[in-house]
Each structure stands twice: as structure tokens, then as C-alpha cells.
Design a protein around this motif. Structure first.
Motif, PDB file in Angstrom:
ATOM      1  N   ILE A  77       0.853  -1.174   0.000  1.00  0.00           N
ATOM      2  CA  ILE A  77       0.000   0.000   0.000  1.00  0.00           C
ATOM      3  C   ILE A  77       0.896   1.233   0.000  1.00  0.00           C
ATOM      4  CG2 ILE A  77      -1.652   1.321   1.391  1.00  0.00           C
ATOM      5  CD1 ILE A  77      -2.881  -1.143   0.021  1.00  0.00           C
ATOM      6  N   SER A  78       0.525   2.212  -0.807  1.00  0.00           N
ATOM      7  CA  SER A  78       1.263   3.472  -0.874  1.00  0.00           C
ATOM      8  C   SER A  78       0.296   4.616  -0.591  1.00  0.00           C
ATOM      9  CB  SER A  78       1.881   3.628  -2.266  1.00  0.00           C
ATOM     10  OG  SER A  78       2.458   4.904  -2.402  1.00  0.00           O
ATOM     11  N   CYS A  87      -7.801  12.595   7.195  1.00  0.00           N
ATOM     12  CA  CYS A  87      -9.199  12.521   7.639  1.00  0.00           C
ATOM     13  C   CYS A  87      -9.458  11.291   8.510  1.00  0.00           C
ATOM     14  CB  CYS A  87     -10.154  12.545   6.447  1.00  0.00           C
ATOM     15  SG  CYS A  87     -10.100  11.058   5.413  1.00  0.00           S
ATOM     16  N   GLY A  88      -8.660  10.232   8.321  1.00  0.00           N
ATOM     17  CA  GLY A  88      -8.788   9.044   9.149  1.00  0.00           C
ATOM     18  C   GLY A  88      -9.821   8.030   8.702  1.00  0.00           C
ATOM     19  N   LEU A  89     -10.503   8.251   7.583  1.00  0.00           N
ATOM     20  CA  LEU A  89     -11.490   7.275   7.123  1.00  0.00           C
ATOM     21  C   LEU A  89     -10.852   5.913   6.868  1.00  0.00           C
ATOM     22  CD1 LEU A  89     -13.680   9.411   4.697  1.00  0.00           C
ATOM     23  CD2 LEU A  89     -14.316   8.494   6.929  1.00  0.00           C
ATOM     24  N   CYS A  90      -9.657   5.908   6.327  1.00  0.00           N
ATOM     25  CA  CYS A  90      -8.974   4.649   6.041  1.00  0.00           C
ATOM     26  C   CYS A  90      -8.651   3.885   7.321  1.00  0.00           C
ATOM     27  CB  CYS A  90      -7.709   4.890   5.238  1.00  0.00           C
ATOM     28  SG  CYS A  90      -6.541   6.024   6.032  1.00  0.00           S
ATOM     29  N   SER A  91      -8.326   4.601   8.382  1.00  0.00           N
ATOM     30  CA  SER A  91      -7.983   3.926   9.641  1.00  0.00           C
ATOM     31  C   SER A  91      -9.193   3.227  10.252  1.00  0.00           C
ATOM     32  CB  SER A  91      -7.371   4.912  10.638  1.00  0.00           C
ATOM     33  OG  SER A  91      -8.320   5.875  11.040  1.00  0.00           O
ATOM     34  N   LEU A  99      -3.028   1.481   9.755  1.00  0.00           N
ATOM     35  CA  LEU A  99      -3.355   2.891   9.567  1.00  0.00           C
ATOM     36  C   LEU A  99      -4.000   3.406  10.846  1.00  0.00           C
ATOM     37  CD1 LEU A  99      -4.844   2.537   6.011  1.00  0.00           C
ATOM     38  CD2 LEU A  99      -2.816   3.859   6.575  1.00  0.00           C
ATOM     39  N   ALA A 100      -3.489   4.510  11.373  1.00  0.00           N
ATOM     40  CA  ALA A 100      -4.030   5.049  12.624  1.00  0.00           C
ATOM     41  C   ALA A 100      -3.776   6.548  12.704  1.00  0.00           C
ATOM     42  CB  ALA A 100      -3.397   4.347  13.817  1.00  0.00           C
ATOM     43  N   LEU A 101      -4.690   7.223  13.377  1.00  0.00           N
ATOM     44  CA  LEU A 101      -4.509   8.649  13.677  1.00  0.00           C
ATOM     45  C   LEU A 101      -4.006   8.751  15.104  1.00  0.00           C
ATOM     46  CD1 LEU A 101      -7.690  10.372  12.197  1.00  0.00           C
ATOM     47  CD2 LEU A 101      -5.345  10.563  11.387  1.00  0.00           C
ATOM     48  N   HIS A 102      -2.929   9.489  15.297  1.00  0.00           N
ATOM     49  CA  HIS A 102      -2.340   9.615  16.625  1.00  0.00           C
ATOM     50  C   HIS A 102      -2.523  11.018  17.178  1.00  0.00           C
ATOM     51  CE1 HIS A 102      -0.614   5.637  16.669  1.00  0.00           C
ATOM     52  NE2 HIS A 102      -0.138   5.838  15.448  1.00  0.00           N
ATOM     53  N   LEU A 108      -2.144  11.028  10.188  1.00  0.00           N
ATOM     54  CA  LEU A 108      -2.211   9.625   9.800  1.00  0.00           C
ATOM     55  C   LEU A 108      -0.822   8.993   9.854  1.00  0.00           C
ATOM     56  CD1 LEU A 108      -4.117   7.382   8.686  1.00  0.00           C
ATOM     57  CD2 LEU A 108      -3.280   8.024   6.429  1.00  0.00           C
ATOM     58  N   GLN A 109      -0.741   7.838  10.497  1.00  0.00           N
ATOM     59  CA  GLN A 109       0.499   7.062  10.567  1.00  0.00           C
ATOM     60  C   GLN A 109       0.243   5.724   9.870  1.00  0.00           C
ATOM     61  OE1 GLN A 109       3.400   8.290  12.096  1.00  0.00           O
ATOM     62  NE2 GLN A 109       2.156  10.135  12.119  1.00  0.00           N
ATOM     63  N   PHE A 110       1.210   5.291   9.069  1.00  0.00           N
ATOM     64  CA  PHE A 110       1.091   4.023   8.353  1.00  0.00           C
ATOM     65  C   PHE A 110       2.240   3.114   8.750  1.00  0.00           C
ATOM     66  CE2 PHE A 110       2.092   1.590   4.344  1.00  0.00           C
ATOM     67  CZ  PHE A 110       1.082   0.657   4.519  1.00  0.00           C
ATOM     68  N   ASP A 111       1.916   1.944   9.305  1.00  0.00           N
ATOM     69  CA  ASP A 111       2.906   0.949   9.709  1.00  0.00           C
ATOM     70  C   ASP A 111       2.878  -0.184   8.677  1.00  0.00           C
ATOM     71  OD1 ASP A 111       4.502  -0.978  10.873  1.00  0.00           O
ATOM     72  OD2 ASP A 111       3.488  -0.924  12.814  1.00  0.00           O
ATOM     73  N   ALA A 112       3.784  -0.123   7.718  1.00  0.00           N
ATOM     74  CA  ALA A 112       3.813  -1.097   6.623  1.00  0.00           C
ATOM     75  C   ALA A 112       4.031  -2.527   7.110  1.00  0.00           C
ATOM     76  CB  ALA A 112       4.893  -0.718   5.614  1.00  0.00           C
ATOM     77  N   GLN A 113       4.705  -2.710   8.242  1.00  0.00           N
ATOM     78  CA  GLN A 113       4.944  -4.051   8.784  1.00  0.00           C
ATOM     79  C   GLN A 113       3.644  -4.721   9.218  1.00  0.00           C
ATOM     80  OE1 GLN A 113       7.826  -5.657   8.720  1.00  0.00           O
ATOM     81  NE2 GLN A 113       8.810  -3.909   7.775  1.00  0.00           N
ATOM     82  N   ARG A 114       2.670  -3.931   9.668  1.00  0.00           N
ATOM     83  CA  ARG A 114       1.389  -4.489  10.109  1.00  0.00           C
ATOM     84  C   ARG A 114       0.394  -4.664   8.969  1.00  0.00           C
ATOM     85  NH1 ARG A 114      -0.185  -3.140  15.962  1.00  0.00           N
ATOM     86  NH2 ARG A 114      -2.092  -4.007  15.131  1.00  0.00           N
ATOM     87  N   CYS A 115       0.671  -4.036   7.833  1.00  0.00           N
ATOM     88  CA  CYS A 115      -0.275  -4.013   6.718  1.00  0.00           C
ATOM     89  C   CYS A 115      -0.467  -5.412   6.122  1.00  0.00           C
ATOM     90  CB  CYS A 115       0.212  -3.047   5.646  1.00  0.00           C
ATOM     91  SG  CYS A 115      -0.917  -2.900   4.248  1.00  0.00           S
TER      92      CYS A 115
END
Length: 142
Positions: A77-78, A87-91, A99-102, A108-115
Motif C-alpha cells: 500500500i502506498s 481525515c482518518g477514514l482509512c484507519s 493505519l491510525a490517527l495519533h 495519519l500514521q502508516f505501519d507497513a509491517q502491520r499491513c
């Protein structure tokens, strides 16, 4: 070893107990990440297979012998930071928490290892800031 595959089911193979056969015949654990299969129609399923490397190879050969086509191309995912407005809809649709809002900045933060690359975030983005990117094939070295 784990391997992520996209399985494409023809109409004739939809009713086969694929995940059961993988577990019983090959000792492979199949984690279904996404599935779109309707009775008497073709379908697609994203699975993560876990097991011995030799058994994984044998299981893939068996899947193809059952009429399924496999997509082994690794994908990721890119997120286009220029388009994303946090906006956080994806999270809210991300099953793995990649994907999370902190707080406190609500960015928005994206952790590719968890994806899981389940692609549920892609249609949820109103600005089309999220895309699936296929990795180029790895060339064999002589």
C-alpha cells in the motif's frame, strides 16, 4: 515461512474446499485476508499461507492443478502524502491497525509491517490518496 497470494477462482472451482485441503493434505495454514466469491461465479481471495517451504511449493502446484490462477506478485500500500488530508477514514476500515490517527496532532500514521494488503483502505479514501503498488519482479541471478 509465509507467502501471500491472490487466488483467482474459475466458476468450476468455487465449491471446492480449498483451505481444508491445504490444511489436511499439505499442513498449510491459510489465513483469508479478503474474499469475493459468489456461488456459481468466479471469485478472488487474498490469502496468507504459512508452512514449510517445500509444502508451500507443493500446495501452489496443487492449487494451479485445481484450475486456480495465482498472483504471486508482492504488493504494498502506498499513501500519497500530497493528497492525504489526515481525515482518518482509512484507519476506520483497517483490520490490522496499520493505519491510525495519533494524538495530539491527529496525523495519519502508516505501519507497513502491520499491513495485510487487504486493500480495504483504498476505496475508503475520498481523495484517492491510497494505492496498491506492485513490486517489480525479482530477476534471478545466474
Amino acid at each position: 515461512m509465509k507467502r501471500r497470494l491472490i487466488l483467482h477462482f474459475p466458476r468450476e472451482a468455487v465449491h471446492q474446499p480449498i483451505t481444508y485441503r491445504l490444511a489436511v493434505d499439505f499442513d498449510i495454514a491459510a489465513k483469508i485476508l479478503k474474499a469475493q466469491i459468489a456461488p456459481n461465479q468466479s471469485g478472488t481471495m487474498v490469502v496468507e499461507l504459512s508452512g514449510d517451504i517445500d509444502e508451500l511449493a507443493a500446495a501452489e502446484t496443487w492449487l494451479e492443478s485445481q484450475g486456480l490462477s495465482l498472483n504471486r506478485a508482492p504488493a504494498q500500500i502506498s499513501i500519497d502524502a500530497q493528497l492525504c488530508v489526515d481525515c482518518g477514514l482509512c484507519s476506520s476500515v483497517c483490520p490490522s491497525g496499520a493505519l491510525a490517527l495519533h494524538q495530539p496532532v491527529w496525523q495519519l500514521q502508516f505501519d507497513a509491517q502491520r499491513c495485510l494488503v487487504c486493500e480495504q483502505c483504498i476505496p475508503s479514501c475520498p481523495l484517492d490518496a491510497i494505492a496498491l503498488v506492485l513490486a517489480p519482479p525479482v530477476k534471478a541471478t545466474p
